[in-house]
Scaffold this active site. Structure first.
Site, PDB file in Angstrom:
ATOM      1  N   SER A 209     -11.545  22.276  53.125  1.00  0.00           N
ATOM      2  CA  SER A 209     -10.182  21.826  53.395  1.00  0.00           C
ATOM      3  C   SER A 209     -10.017  20.346  53.035  1.00  0.00           C
ATOM      4  O   SER A 209     -10.235  19.964  51.885  1.00  0.00           O
ATOM      5  CB  SER A 209      -9.825  22.121  54.855  1.00  0.00           C
ATOM      6  OG  SER A 209      -8.449  21.973  55.091  1.00  0.00           O
ATOM      7  N   ASP A 347      -3.404  31.986  52.342  1.00  0.00           N
ATOM      8  CA  ASP A 347      -3.608  30.794  53.170  1.00  0.00           C
ATOM      9  C   ASP A 347      -2.242  30.268  53.610  1.00  0.00           C
ATOM     10  O   ASP A 347      -1.454  29.815  52.786  1.00  0.00           O
ATOM     11  CB  ASP A 347      -4.351  29.735  52.358  1.00  0.00           C
ATOM     12  CG  ASP A 347      -4.746  28.513  53.189  1.00  0.00           C
ATOM     13  OD1 ASP A 347      -4.091  28.255  54.222  1.00  0.00           O
ATOM     14  OD2 ASP A 347      -5.690  27.812  52.794  1.00  0.00           O
ATOM     15  N   HIS A 378      -6.896  30.436  56.026  1.00  0.00           N
ATOM     16  CA  HIS A 378      -7.411  29.081  55.845  1.00  0.00           C
ATOM     17  C   HIS A 378      -8.781  28.970  56.506  1.00  0.00           C
ATOM     18  O   HIS A 378      -8.898  28.935  57.738  1.00  0.00           O
ATOM     19  CB  HIS A 378      -6.454  28.056  56.448  1.00  0.00           C
ATOM     20  CG  HIS A 378      -6.796  26.643  56.073  1.00  0.00           C
ATOM     21  ND1 HIS A 378      -6.504  26.110  54.844  1.00  0.00           N
ATOM     22  CD2 HIS A 378      -7.441  25.667  56.757  1.00  0.00           C
ATOM     23  CE1 HIS A 378      -6.937  24.862  54.782  1.00  0.00           C
ATOM     24  NE2 HIS A 378      -7.520  24.567  55.939  1.00  0.00           N
TER      25      HIS A 378
END
Length: 427
Positions: A209, A347, A378
């Site tokens: 991320s 996501d 995610h």
């Protein structure tokens, strides 16, 4: 009258049964739609150049061409995958043993990272270290990091995991600065420590991320940063904060709600360090004031926090300038080592428009491959048969499998491959 009364009463149960059936049908329809039960399972979409490296990877990484099958009942919902990752990280998470290292930065900040030694011999019999950058406000004690580190250790990798500055609850800040969206200082210090301490080791760079943005920016900032780096893997990053900020304020796919939750978590972390950040400290940024603290209390989005607090750690005059300079977008084309960019089509945090960035890069550069499974949310990517997920996720296995393949490639490839020629030509 009696006959009509009988007719009416006999018809009422039928009407109620019809309403019940309609209600049940409506509920089932909502469940099917929300859980995406009709969505197919398929191998991930792959975008890459026709090269020797790509062909080697397709042969050596079965997960790239095999169906990713999430848990049957809920696994096709990106929201549930994301929520489960956010709430519990992983199931039956192990507890790998590591040593915490402390590094003093030039501005007085204390960077920390945890070092985990390999627990078996590596597949190529050499010394390889994974340098790992977690997601926003995360650290080595998060369950998804622990699970991944334990798996990497068992596959012969040493692991170094950065603890984002200010993220660990038991570590106080030693300067008026926290981690930010694209600051590579602490990650670079950790990498330099590993290179110096283990002069024979080669590096596999991994970012999750926000960590994906940091590692890609770090590699692209300097050619020297790519020395002794075998490859880089970025999972679930958004590539451009400037492009993402508008989509992150939209309500479709509940992004605005996720934005609020993440902002609330960031506020708690910042406020836990408010004495150092906002107290009477001669070294604090002059632009950081009590008014910014007041705005922080009322912030409901990450963008408001970035504008009022985070950008000021590095002296940016505007949020636009901060996002432009701190995003890895302008550095991606300067990365010449093998680069795997992984995202999920469902996501809820990363808008589909942002995926044009890795797609375009993969269509131009031989060293880049973009992997896009239909499901995973995610940082979820849970696997399992029906209801209960397995401890290891598809993501955990893919990163290690890709790293193993690159290690084999580096050991067995011809002395002058197509990729090397392309790199030398670009240099």
């Amino acid at each position: 009258l009696k006959m009509s009364a009988i007719l009416e009463t006999s018809e009422l149960p039928a009407v109620f049964d019809g309403v019940k059936l309609a209600a049940v049908a409506a509920v089932l329809y909502v469940i099917v739609r929300c859980l995406n039960l009709k969505s197919p399972t398929a191998p991930p979409e792959l975008i890459y150049q026709d090269s020797a490296l790509a062909h080697f990877l397709l042969k050596s990484c079965p997960l790239l061409t095999k169906e990713y099958i999430p848990p049957l009942i809920w696994g096709k919902s990106g929201h549930i995958q994301t929520a489960l990752y956010g709430k519990m990280g992983r199931v039956r998470s192990p507890h790998p043993y590591g040593l915490r290292k402390y590094l003093t930065m030039p501005d007085g900040a204390t960077a920390t990272f945890d070092l985990f030694e390999p627990r078996s011999e590596h597949c190529i019999g050499e010394d390889v270290t994974m340098v790992i950058c977690p997601g926003i406000a995360n650290h080595s004690e998060k369950q998804y990091i622990r699970t991944f580190v334990d798996y990497a250790q068992k596959n012969g990798y040493r692991c170094a995991v950065l603890n984002h500055l200010g993220a660990l609850p038991n570590i106080e800040l030693t300067s008026p600065r926290m981690f930010t969206y694209g600051c590579t200082w602490e990650f670079g210090a950790m990498v330099n420590y590993i290179k110096k301490t283990y002069p024979e080791t080669q590096l596999v760079v991994v970012g999750f991320s926000l960590g994906g943005n940091i590692v890609c920016k770090y590699l692209g900032e300097s050619q020297a940063n790519q020395e002794r780096v075998l490859c880089c893997v970025s999972v679930c990053q958004g590539y451009s904060a400037l492009r993402a900020q508008e989509t992150f304020m939209q309500w479709d796919h509940c992004r605005r709600f996720y934005n609020f939750l993440m902002a609330d978590n960031m506020k708690k972390i910042i406020l836990s360090h408010r004495q150092v950040l906002f107290g009477d400290n001669m070294k604090k940024p002059q632009s950081l004031s009590d008014a910014d603290l007041s705005k922080l209390y009322t912030a409901t989005s990450l963008m408001q926090i970035d504008d009022n607090v985070m950008r000021k750690f590095h002296g940016y005059s505007s949020l636009k300038e901060y996002y432009e300079e701190e995003s890895c977008l302008q550095y991606l084309h300067k990365i010449y080592v093998p680069l795997l960019l992984v995202n999920a089509a469902d996501d809820p945090l990363v808008h589909e428009s942002l995926l044009s960035i890795p797609r375009a890069l993969s269509e131009k550069k031989e060293n880049v491959m973009h992997v896009l499974p239909l499901h995973g949310g995610h940082l979820g990517f849970f696997e399992g048969s029906v209801l209960f997920p397995e401890p290891l996720t598809w993501m955990d296995k893919l990163v290690v499998q890709y790293a193993n393949a690159i290690c084999q490639w580096e050991k067995t490839k011809p002395h002058c491959s197509d990729t090397e020629q392309a790199v030398s030509g670009q240099e």
